[in-house]
Design a protein around this motif. Sequence first.
Motif, mmCIF file in Angstrom:
data_model
loop_
_atom_site.group_PDB
_atom_site.id
_atom_site.type_symbol
_atom_site.label_atom_id
_atom_site.label_comp_id
_atom_site.label_asym_id
_atom_site.label_seq_id
_atom_site.Cartn_x
_atom_site.Cartn_y
_atom_site.Cartn_z
ATOM 1 N N LEU A 2 0.903 -1.479 -0.358
ATOM 2 C CA LEU A 2 0.110 0.055 0.166
ATOM 3 C C LEU A 2 0.845 1.394 -0.247
ATOM 4 O O LEU A 2 1.517 1.564 1.033
ATOM 5 C CB LEU A 2 -1.200 -0.077 1.331
ATOM 6 C CG LEU A 2 -1.942 1.134 1.209
ATOM 7 C CD1 LEU A 2 -2.557 1.225 0.580
ATOM 8 C CD2 LEU A 2 -2.433 1.120 2.768
ATOM 9 N N ASN A 10 4.875 8.403 3.991
ATOM 10 C CA ASN A 10 5.952 7.545 3.826
ATOM 11 C C ASN A 10 7.434 8.821 2.929
ATOM 12 O O ASN A 10 8.134 8.950 2.538
ATOM 13 C CB ASN A 10 6.152 6.557 3.077
ATOM 14 C CG ASN A 10 5.672 5.536 4.095
ATOM 15 O OD1 ASN A 10 4.527 4.540 3.377
ATOM 16 N ND2 ASN A 10 6.204 5.258 4.991
ATOM 17 N N GLY A 52 5.905 -8.346 10.807
ATOM 18 C CA GLY A 52 5.859 -8.582 11.283
ATOM 19 C C GLY A 52 7.642 -8.289 12.248
ATOM 20 O O GLY A 52 7.731 -8.810 13.118
ATOM 21 N N ALA A 70 9.895 -6.327 11.333
ATOM 22 C CA ALA A 70 11.022 -5.182 11.830
ATOM 23 C C ALA A 70 10.470 -5.248 13.334
ATOM 24 O O ALA A 70 11.356 -5.191 14.158
ATOM 25 C CB ALA A 70 10.151 -4.002 11.279
ATOM 26 N N LYS A 89 -1.485 -4.494 7.709
ATOM 27 C CA LYS A 89 -1.884 -5.206 6.283
ATOM 28 C C LYS A 89 -2.592 -6.925 7.483
ATOM 29 O O LYS A 89 -1.927 -7.454 7.974
ATOM 30 C CB LYS A 89 -1.151 -5.670 5.834
ATOM 31 C CG LYS A 89 -0.989 -4.376 4.749
ATOM 32 C CD LYS A 89 0.162 -3.823 3.702
ATOM 33 C CE LYS A 89 1.342 -4.841 3.998
ATOM 34 N NZ LYS A 89 1.962 -4.603 2.888
HETATM 35 P P1 5GP Z 1 7.224 -6.074 8.638
HETATM 36 O O1 5GP Z 1 8.508 -6.173 8.430
HETATM 37 O O2 5GP Z 1 5.508 -5.653 9.298
HETATM 38 O O3 5GP Z 1 7.213 -7.215 7.304
HETATM 39 O O4 5GP Z 1 6.589 -4.892 7.891
HETATM 40 C C1 5GP Z 1 7.885 -3.473 7.893
HETATM 41 C C2 5GP Z 1 7.999 -2.475 7.625
HETATM 42 O O5 5GP Z 1 7.654 -2.726 6.726
HETATM 43 C C3 5GP Z 1 6.962 -1.015 7.842
HETATM 44 O O6 5GP Z 1 7.832 -0.599 8.845
HETATM 45 C C4 5GP Z 1 7.399 -0.503 6.972
HETATM 46 O O7 5GP Z 1 8.291 0.036 5.802
HETATM 47 C C5 5GP Z 1 7.271 -1.768 5.477
HETATM 48 N N1 5GP Z 1 6.148 -1.798 5.293
HETATM 49 C C6 5GP Z 1 5.369 -3.045 4.985
HETATM 50 N N2 5GP Z 1 4.355 -3.617 3.605
HETATM 51 C C7 5GP Z 1 4.446 -2.229 3.490
HETATM 52 C C8 5GP Z 1 3.296 -1.607 3.016
HETATM 53 O O8 5GP Z 1 1.832 -1.893 1.854
HETATM 54 N N3 5GP Z 1 3.180 -0.382 2.549
HETATM 55 C C9 5GP Z 1 4.483 0.550 2.983
HETATM 56 N N4 5GP Z 1 4.282 1.368 2.152
HETATM 57 N N5 5GP Z 1 4.967 0.221 3.795
HETATM 58 C C10 5GP Z 1 5.249 -1.220 4.102
#
Ligand code: 5GP
Length: 192
Positions: A20, A27, A129, A131, A155
């Motif tokens: 997204l 962002n 998750g 990060a 998401k």
């Molecule tokens: P995760 O580690 O939970 O898979 O992803 C978290 C990090 O990835 C967030 O801090 C963000 O920077 C980036 N991120 C994950 N999915 C999206 C998305 O759909 N759009 C944007 N703009 N950033 C995302």
Amino acid sequence: MQILKDKILKEGKASNGGVLKVDSFINHQIDPMLMKSIASTFLKKFSSKEITKIVTIEASGIAPAVLLGYLLEVPVVFVKKAKPKTMENMLVSSVYSFTKDTTYPIFISKEYIKPEDKVLFIDDFLANGNAALSVLGLLEQTKAKVIGMGFVIEKSFQNGGKLLREKGIDVVSLARVKELADNKIIFETEEN
Ligand code: 5GP
């Protein structure tokens, strides 16, 4: 959070691969008025908890984290993605990035998180998750207590929310996207 969902519907773009894009208010360009409302909503949602520090990860978590830190009158520590030469007492972990398809190291100094701290983690997105779990690993090393995690957008079709909630973490997401398809953005009816 209705004004956030309205903004996502108006300006967000669902791109291929379940990403997204919200560059016009989170962002890249930042909407400070919306960020203020986001911080106020987090303040209400976590009002029953004692918080001594906010932790976020650079870069896009910093804006909501600082506004919330201002409201709570507590310091904000941002986890770094590059190791500064001057940083001492540093703890390291690594994160797989969903959007960039790479693994990168993250750093936090023990100087700013103490075992007696009660930490609220804030970030822009929760997807798989990676990060959040990695930051959790860093915080475990500091022995501080994590009292909760707040995300501007979750998401829910990805696994992060489930993983964190299964660990017993109090997860608050202000907008939960259940589907991104054909430029359609569909939300869960519940926020958390
Ligand atoms: P995760 O580690 O939970 O898979 O992803 C978290 C990090 O990835 C967030 O801090 C963000 O920077 C980036 N991120 C994950 N999915 C999206 C998305 O759909 N759009 C944007 N703009 N950033 C995302």
